[in-house]
Scaffold this active site. Sequence first.
Site, PDB file in Angstrom:
ATOM      1  N   ALA A  48      55.434  74.741 101.406  1.00  0.00           N
ATOM      2  CA  ALA A  48      55.470  73.744 100.346  1.00  0.00           C
ATOM      3  C   ALA A  48      54.157  72.982 100.387  1.00  0.00           C
ATOM      4  O   ALA A  48      53.578  72.820 101.447  1.00  0.00           O
ATOM      5  CB  ALA A  48      56.633  72.794 100.577  1.00  0.00           C
ATOM      6  N   THR A  49      53.688  72.540  99.237  1.00  0.00           N
ATOM      7  CA  THR A  49      52.328  71.983  99.185  1.00  0.00           C
ATOM      8  C   THR A  49      52.251  70.509  98.793  1.00  0.00           C
ATOM      9  O   THR A  49      53.142  69.787  99.087  1.00  0.00           O
ATOM     10  CB  THR A  49      51.447  72.864  98.305  1.00  0.00           C
ATOM     11  OG1 THR A  49      52.288  73.557  97.412  1.00  0.00           O
ATOM     12  CG2 THR A  49      50.683  73.835  99.135  1.00  0.00           C
ATOM     13  N   THR A  50      51.229  70.122  98.103  1.00  0.00           N
ATOM     14  CA  THR A  50      50.779  68.728  98.053  1.00  0.00           C
ATOM     15  C   THR A  50      51.819  67.605  98.005  1.00  0.00           C
ATOM     16  O   THR A  50      52.630  67.546  97.075  1.00  0.00           O
ATOM     17  CB  THR A  50      49.848  68.543  96.840  1.00  0.00           C
ATOM     18  OG1 THR A  50      48.959  69.639  96.831  1.00  0.00           O
ATOM     19  CG2 THR A  50      49.103  67.227  96.908  1.00  0.00           C
TER      20      THR A  50
END
Lengths: 265, 272
Positions: free
Chosen positions: B47-49
């Site tokens: 999962a990112t930002t």
Amino acid sequence: MYDEPHRWLQAVENRIQYVEKRLRGASPVVGLPYKDGAVLFTVCPHGQQKLYEVYDRLALGGLGHPADVERLRMMAINLAHTEGFARSAADVTLQRLLNFAIAPQVKTSFDEVFRSPVIAKFLMVELAHAGEDTRFFTLNFDGNFSSRDTFGIAAGTHQAEELMASRLADHPPASDALDDVLQAALMVWAVGHCVDSNSTQYDDPPMPSDEEVAAKLREAAAKLEFEAAVLDRATASRAKFRALEAEDIASLHTLIGELPGGDET
Amino acid sequence: MDKLTLPPSLWQHTDFQGDFLTLLGAAGHGVQLGETGDSANITQVEATTVLAIRYADGVLVAGDRRATAGNTIMYDRADKVIDVDDHSVMAISGSPALAYEMARVLEYSFRYYRRSQLQELSMEGKLRTLSRLVRDNLGMALQGIGVVLPLFATYDLADDEGRLYFYDALGTQFEMAEFAVAGSGSVWIRGALYYQNRWQRRLIDSDLREATATTLRMLEAAAHYDAATGGVREQTAIVPTLKAVTRDGVQTLEEGYLREVYTDAVEGSDVR
């Protein structure tokens, strides 16, 4: 010594008498539904606590020996949290906790006649989802439990419980608003307290008169502390338990001030 | 109906001092965060930002909705900002499988402590619990199986201010005075936030609307440079998750509000 059946029965009988004697005089716990959920009410000495949060929608009130209350309280909390974590919060129900874990354990403790029995009784409440009835469970010291959806009462003796239920049937809360329900709970508590602190008439105690109830309430208001908590469906938090603050229960003191015979004392 | 599993130890040994992890161990539900072994040849989902900024009323925490595995978009509706209690949220970057488990353990730990010990866990206690979980996960992180780098935002009722922390893989916690970022898209916006805070307007002086606008702009910037960040996607009706942590508790900002701020302050302020 207990190898003969009648001796074992006698031992159990003695045990029941012993526990009932120890529980007599304990401050009762009353549970009633209100507009937004359920109320638990009791009275206890300053600095003590008898009403507890168990899980998101579960609470309990315990009376009896503090160490036994604590042991069962922790058991309920441990079970609820491991079950809720391993499965889901929706799987944590009082019916399951009592049926499969707590009641059998209390029964086992009660049957072990060489060990100290559980000297405690519990009123447990499970807040229903909207549209369903809230359930009140009472757990006895021998592991027996029962549930109702209209009210819950746990007192030191069954005579007190019966008279409390009868008082509630005759004087139900004026409305489902929190203040009205709390006031009804206070009066029901007072009946139980009168019955269990009457040291002369054990077997078939009469319904205490309004004057007796008023006098006991004034005494309790002066010496003890009112404790009330709600499981509040209206709160946004997942945890629905909230202990009521002094200002939430201020109306109880006003009610006591207006009871008959107040000017004479 | 399944039978409840209750080891005898739960009845006899009731004193876990409010420690939920010890209770889980005793109940046979140990959390597998500290496992070590050979690194499996799997493409893990990441999962990112996520970012959080301290603003006038507390902390605003945001996350885009995308989860990826290598070059593949696995999921576009992931919630990376998770309520942990009434005044705390955790934002996750890294392996969602472990991060969600961590958030769940954390949530249960705080509630279990309060219910069993009859008092709220202190803020330092909460931070230590998360620190311990991140450190317990080090084995997984070293193998490249699942690193989790959380942001933790809470409202300190005693000091009446929002607090913001980020963690490294060893579980060290760092308190951030202005903002914190994590995840693959974070490198692109860290400098932008620094620039804004230093030369445009101090983030701590922003009201909720300004903070929301900043956050949405940053997510769009991250999505512009980082393929693994979802950003704000007008066409697919997917908006990021934003939660405001204030004195009054945790408030999830509504989609309608986010769209309005986006139209006004992100698209509407476009100078091109």
